[in-house]
Design an enzyme around this catalytic site. Structure first.
Site, PDB file in Angstrom:
ATOM      1  CG  ASP A  54     -68.969  43.895  75.689  1.00 46.99           C
ATOM      2  OD1 ASP A  54     -68.177  43.999  76.640  1.00 46.99           O
ATOM      3  OD2 ASP A  54     -68.608  43.581  74.541  1.00 46.99           O
ATOM      4  CD  GLU A  67     -78.536  57.140  62.646  1.00 46.05           C
ATOM      5  OE1 GLU A  67     -78.504  58.375  62.821  1.00 46.05           O
ATOM      6  OE2 GLU A  67     -79.205  56.358  63.357  1.00 46.05           O
TER       7      GLU A  67
END
Length: 311
Positions: free
Chosen positions: A218, A104
């Site tokens: 991360d 998306e």
């Protein structure tokens, strides 16, 4: 908790046809900035739909199947927004084969580290992240409390996620030990002795009360998009079931988030006493990975943290 991995295709045209209809074609492609590892594109389809595509060499398809697994796991918790995954795949293009990930397209107001986000944005993000960290994790691991159902990547380097029953064992065996081994040529004999001492004493620095949490893995500012909808969206995960303090520590490694974020997180999910002392230990993993990816500029920060704990 239920999650499904997205379909994987051997043709970009087939992926678009199955996802958007047999008559769908690419109307325009815009190369996007950002990202040192993959090429990024905004693609507009003939029906007006805009999607996001990452591409790399065909041999690196595992970058994208691993990323999709992490996004799927985070999405299944229903706590923090992530882009909807369309598919992964490979394609033999006109010149050379490539791998791809279709997502998306998130209309973004900029990276979360940028100024301009109001207090409500940061507070909402903190509460959503705390909800992610408190979600059930047993469906993501098999054979231990900590780990993940598949290996993935931290940057462009492989991140092993074999399960372990304790946080100390997982952080030692799957995080620090592989990084120390890969960086061995940077270390002197004295460095190696201290590194080994740290690994042998690792359990001394944890509380023993760590609750397994699904973490992004991360979580620096560049991997949080401030969407035009006013929400924070997580991208580029290196997800696994670990200790939530790792995510919080990573947010502080490269500049940090505003005070409103940390205040709101601690209001709904207070960190264990002594987090500030453990923070550098968690970030040692990230700095070792940077040492292995980018070279000796990260050696002294690594040495400094090891000495901080056992020097």
């Amino acid at each position: 908790m239920n999650y499904e991995l997205p379909p994987h295709y051997t043709s970009l045209a087939r992926a678009l046809a199955d996802s958007f209809g047999s008559e769908t074609r690419i109307a325009s492609t815009d190369r996007l900035s950002g990202g040192d590892i993959n090429r990024a594109y905004g693609i507009t389809l003939t029906d007006g739909t805009k999607i996001f595509m990452k591409a790399n060499e065909k041999k690196n398809a595992s970058f994208f199947t691993a990323e999709a697994a992490g996004l799927s796991a985070i999405a299944s918790c229903g706590a923090v927004k992530v882009p909807k995954i369309i598919c992964t795949g490979t394609d033999d293009g006109e010149d050379v084969g490539y791998s791809f990930l279709l997502l998306e397209f998130v209309e973004s107001a900029g990276a979360a580290g940028n100024a301009g986000r109001d207090g409500a944005y940061w507070e909402n993000f903190a509460r959503n992240l705390a909800a992610l960290h408190s979600a059930e994790t047993k469906s993501f691991t098999d054979g231990g409390e900590y780990g993940f159902f598949q290996d993935n990547f931290i940057g462009f380097r492989e991140q092993k996620n074999d399960c372990r029953s304790t946080w100390t064992d997982f952080f030692r065996d799957m995080r620090l030990l592989p990084q120390f081994s890969a960086a061995d040529s940077y270390f002197t004999a004295d460095d190696r002795a201290l590194n080994e001492k740290l690994l042998s004493r690792l359990g001394d620095f944890f509380t023993g009360n760590e609750t397994p949490s699904l973490v992004h893995g991360d979580l620096w500012g560049g991997n949080v998009l401030a969407g035009s909808d006013g929400n924070a969206w997580l991208i580029d995960p290196a997800a696994y079931v670990g200790c939530r303090e790792c995510d919080i520590a990573m947010t502080e490694l490269f500049g940090g988030f505003p005070k409103e974020f940390y205040d709101a997180y601690n209001e709904v999910s207070p960190l264990e006493k002594g987090y500030e002392e453990r923070r550098d230990l968690y970030n040692l993993y990230q700095l070792l990975n940077h040492l292995n990816m980018f070279g000796g500029a990260y050696l002294e920060p690594v040495r400094s943290i090891v000495r901080e704990f056992v020097g």
